[in-house]
Design an enzyme around this catalytic site. Sequence first.
Site, PDB file in Angstrom:
ATOM      1  N   ASP A 121       0.841  -1.197   0.000  1.00 28.86           N
ATOM      2  CA  ASP A 121       0.000   0.000   0.000  1.00 28.86           C
ATOM      3  C   ASP A 121       0.885   1.260   0.000  1.00 28.86           C
ATOM      4  OD1 ASP A 121      -3.016   0.802   0.416  1.00 28.86           O
ATOM      5  OD2 ASP A 121      -1.941   1.996   1.888  1.00 28.86           O
ATOM      6  N   HIS A 170     -11.465   6.756  -1.839  1.00 27.44           N
ATOM      7  CA  HIS A 170     -10.876   7.555  -0.773  1.00 27.44           C
ATOM      8  C   HIS A 170      -9.722   8.425  -1.249  1.00 27.44           C
ATOM      9  CE1 HIS A 170      -8.586   3.846  -1.004  1.00 27.44           C
ATOM     10  NE2 HIS A 170      -7.598   4.412  -0.378  1.00 27.44           N
ATOM     11  N   TYR A 231      -1.724  11.218   0.735  1.00 24.91           N
ATOM     12  CA  TYR A 231      -2.599  11.359  -0.430  1.00 24.91           C
ATOM     13  C   TYR A 231      -2.521  12.778  -0.992  1.00 24.91           C
ATOM     14  CZ  TYR A 231      -4.507   6.902   1.072  1.00 24.91           C
ATOM     15  OH  TYR A 231      -4.637   5.580   1.431  1.00 24.91           O
ATOM     16  N   HIS A 288      -7.120  -6.960  -0.032  1.00 26.31           N
ATOM     17  CA  HIS A 288      -6.062  -5.958  -0.118  1.00 26.31           C
ATOM     18  C   HIS A 288      -4.960  -6.175   0.916  1.00 26.31           C
ATOM     19  CE1 HIS A 288      -4.079  -2.107  -0.537  1.00 26.31           C
ATOM     20  NE2 HIS A 288      -4.414  -1.747   0.680  1.00 26.31           N
TER      21      HIS A 288
END
Length: 313
Positions: A121, A170, A231, A288
């Site tokens: 991730d 998201h 992000y 995931h």
Amino acid sequence: MTEDEQFPQPKNLVPDLPLHEVAGFTHRWVDADGVVLHAVEGGRPDGPAVVLLAGFPQSWWAWREVMPQLAERYRVVAIDLPGQGHSERPPAGYDTHTVASHVQAAVNALGVRTYWLAAHDIGAWVAFSLALMDRGGSLHGLALLDAGIPGITLPDAVPTDPARAWKTWHFAFHLVPELPETLLAGREREYVEWFLTAKALAPDAFKPAEVEHYAAAVAAEGGLRASLAYYREAAESAARNHEALERGRLTIPVLGVSSSHGSIPDMAASVRPWAPNTAGVVIPQAGHFIPDEQPEATAAALIAFVERGGAAG
């Protein structure tokens, strides 16, 4: 010099978050170029080194069941990224090249000269950038687990098909200034639980205590801000990735680790345009969160990758 003198232990940077233990492993804190990072180290001191990075909304604890299996053969170091777990939460500097420089500094401070890197991730975002920066040959190989890496494997647009949109929605939400903080402050547990439940193949893959631990890390001072910052810096991370790739593709061996029900259907195919020496493996019966859901298969894939020197199997 004693071990305590070499790795002086500051007070717990996140005092409300329990320090979990894995048998045979030791907690460390190191000054990583101005940011204090938390690492958990164990295994064979004379073996090849394997460094592990986790992603959102987790910490080093995501690797807890993989670490002992790797430790039978390797020196194993799991590192909390800035803002994650028990590491420092700086106010800025969350583009992946900046974070990668801190990770490399932590690896150096721990006395690791050459190593293999496995990351999931957001950890994989950082790992890819670190590999692009590694011009000194310290990195033997790179394993990337189910990650939408900015500018590399991340789709250019969030899909609107409900069957796919729930996997990546998201990214856009986290980019909105202030709104996520307003909606999520005080509700970190519910938010973290949604990810751990919805994105795992089995909805009960995470025990309530594990949900509580990850949620507490995000809810601790600076945790939510840092989680969102990765992000919010994704465009900068993508730009710096492509700037580095203009100087040359990755030549080290790369393992793209997908899962049967993950977010990126084929990590190897997604990475190969940027890293020609890429092999792939698919972990069955996993969503995931591959290291949590299938730790034995994850460890086996990483061991096979290291033992064959990264060559395609």
